[in-house]
Scaffold this motif. Structure first.
Motif, PDB file in Angstrom:
ATOM      1  N   CYS A 253      -8.779   1.068   0.615  1.00 59.22           N
ATOM      2  CA  CYS A 253      -9.919   0.177   0.915  1.00 59.22           C
ATOM      3  C   CYS A 253      -9.585  -1.280   0.605  1.00 59.22           C
ATOM      4  CB  CYS A 253     -11.144   0.618   0.124  1.00 59.22           C
ATOM      5  SG  CYS A 253     -11.892   2.120   0.750  1.00 59.22           S
ATOM      6  N   LEU A 254      -8.943  -1.508  -0.546  1.00 53.65           N
ATOM      7  CA  LEU A 254      -8.579  -2.885  -0.907  1.00 53.65           C
ATOM      8  C   LEU A 254      -7.587  -3.468   0.088  1.00 53.65           C
ATOM      9  CD1 LEU A 254      -8.217  -2.544  -4.781  1.00 53.65           C
ATOM     10  CD2 LEU A 254      -9.998  -3.780  -3.535  1.00 53.65           C
ATOM     11  N   CYS A 255      -6.600  -2.675   0.451  1.00 52.25           N
ATOM     12  CA  CYS A 255      -5.594  -3.164   1.406  1.00 52.25           C
ATOM     13  C   CYS A 255      -6.202  -3.367   2.784  1.00 52.25           C
ATOM     14  CB  CYS A 255      -4.421  -2.194   1.473  1.00 52.25           C
ATOM     15  SG  CYS A 255      -3.436  -2.158  -0.051  1.00 52.25           S
ATOM     16  N   GLU A 256      -7.097  -2.482   3.157  1.00 50.51           N
ATOM     17  CA  GLU A 256      -7.769  -2.626   4.461  1.00 50.51           C
ATOM     18  C   GLU A 256      -8.589  -3.908   4.491  1.00 50.51           C
ATOM     19  OE1 GLU A 256      -8.136  -1.182   8.279  1.00 50.51           O
ATOM     20  OE2 GLU A 256      -6.896  -0.431   6.647  1.00 50.51           O
ATOM     21  N   HIS A 257      -9.235  -4.230   3.385  1.00 48.02           N
ATOM     22  CA  HIS A 257     -10.007  -5.470   3.299  1.00 48.02           C
ATOM     23  C   HIS A 257      -9.084  -6.684   3.465  1.00 48.02           C
ATOM     24  CE1 HIS A 257     -13.136  -8.235   2.095  1.00 48.02           C
ATOM     25  NE2 HIS A 257     -12.349  -8.724   1.151  1.00 48.02           N
ATOM     26  N   ARG A 258      -7.927  -6.631   2.804  1.00 48.27           N
ATOM     27  CA  ARG A 258      -6.977  -7.743   2.939  1.00 48.27           C
ATOM     28  C   ARG A 258      -6.457  -7.854   4.366  1.00 48.27           C
ATOM     29  NH1 ARG A 258      -2.685  -8.514  -1.757  1.00 48.27           N
ATOM     30  NH2 ARG A 258      -2.347 -10.304  -0.409  1.00 48.27           N
TER      31      ARG A 258
ATOM     32  N   GLU B  10       0.833  -1.206   0.000  1.00 51.96           N
ATOM     33  CA  GLU B  10       0.000   0.000   0.000  1.00 51.96           C
ATOM     34  C   GLU B  10       0.868   1.257   0.000  1.00 51.96           C
ATOM     35  OE1 GLU B  10      -3.499   2.249   2.571  1.00 51.96           O
ATOM     36  OE2 GLU B  10      -2.619   0.396   3.347  1.00 51.96           O
ATOM     37  N   ARG B  11       1.927   1.256   0.811  1.00 57.17           N
ATOM     38  CA  ARG B  11       2.804   2.424   0.879  1.00 57.17           C
ATOM     39  C   ARG B  11       3.452   2.683  -0.479  1.00 57.17           C
ATOM     40  NH1 ARG B  11       5.463   1.191   5.201  1.00 57.17           N
ATOM     41  NH2 ARG B  11       7.105   0.035   4.154  1.00 57.17           N
ATOM     42  N   ARG B  12       3.917   1.630  -1.133  1.00 58.13           N
ATOM     43  CA  ARG B  12       4.573   1.805  -2.435  1.00 58.13           C
ATOM     44  C   ARG B  12       3.588   2.294  -3.502  1.00 58.13           C
ATOM     45  NH1 ARG B  12       8.465  -3.549  -2.447  1.00 58.13           N
ATOM     46  NH2 ARG B  12       9.981  -2.714  -0.944  1.00 58.13           N
ATOM     47  N   VAL B  13       2.384   1.727  -3.485  1.00 58.97           N
ATOM     48  CA  VAL B  13       1.384   2.153  -4.469  1.00 58.97           C
ATOM     49  C   VAL B  13       0.992   3.604  -4.225  1.00 58.97           C
ATOM     50  CG1 VAL B  13      -0.977   1.786  -5.282  1.00 58.97           C
ATOM     51  CG2 VAL B  13       0.524  -0.172  -4.903  1.00 58.97           C
TER      52      VAL B  13
END
Length: 198
Positions: A169-174, A23-26
């Motif tokens: 949101c996607l990373c939080e879901h993961r 997430e940080r890199r994206v």
């Protein structure tokens, strides 16, 4: 609790997961693209609008002509649709002028707000002799280009913010799914009841 070093010299929090690093890199990538892309999007949109409006203004100046007219009715105050290149203070009134074929013509046209019946004024007419709006002037072309450029930049910025929010949101879901799996694994030991696999 120690903080480990990464090969690139940056420091990782010990509780960082692969999804956190991703997430940080994206986010960094999106912000970098936005910093470069927002001004470029604004410049591209503004430039395209400028070229379009300049071509429209040239076509209008080629096809329309300014002609003398006489005011024949009281002026209705307020900005008219024909005041695109004016100062926003024109009114409208019934006017009379001579058409290109020499015949008299009448119609509603933008006139100065203080005009009285019988006053002479100037109007714009097209090749058929009908009332036309004033051609776009340089100020109108630049103002339109600036507005479109700002809108293009704002749209790109909003897209960048939306992309960052979507990635989060996607990373939080993961992360939530990972926490659920880990809790399913350790919760039976804490509660002293058998593990219910799923």
């Amino acid at each position: 609790m120690s903080v480990s070093s990464r090969p690139d010299g940056r420091r990782n929090h010990p509780l960082s997961r692969p999804v956190d690093v991703l997430e940080r890199r994206v986010r960094i990538g999106i912000v970098t693209v936005a910093v470069l892309g927002v001004p470029l999007a604004g410049a591209a949109a503004g430039g395209a609008a400028y070229e379009h409006d300049r071509a429209v203004a040239e076509a209008q100046r080629d096809q329309w002509r300014r002609t003398a007219a006489v005011v024949v009715s009281e002026v209705t105050p307020g900005m008219s649709r024909g005041d695109l290149a004016g100062d926003g203070k024109a009114g409208t009134a019934q006017v009379r002028w001579t058409a290109p074929d020499g015949r008299p013509a009448t119609g509603v046209a933008p006139v100065p707000p203080d005009a009285d019946p019988g006053d002479r004024t100037h109007i714009w007419v097209d090749r058929q002799g009908r009332v036309a709006t004033a051609p776009l002037n340089d100020t109108g072309v630049w103002a339109g280009s600036l507005a479109v450029g700002v809108l293009g930049a704002a749209t790109a910025a909003v897209a960048g913010v939306a992309a960052v929010a979507g990635v989060h949101c996607l990373c939080e879901h993961r992360r939530d799914r990972a926490w659920e799996r880990e809790w399913d694994a350790v919760e039976p030991e804490w509660s002293r009841r058998p593990h219910q696999g799923g």
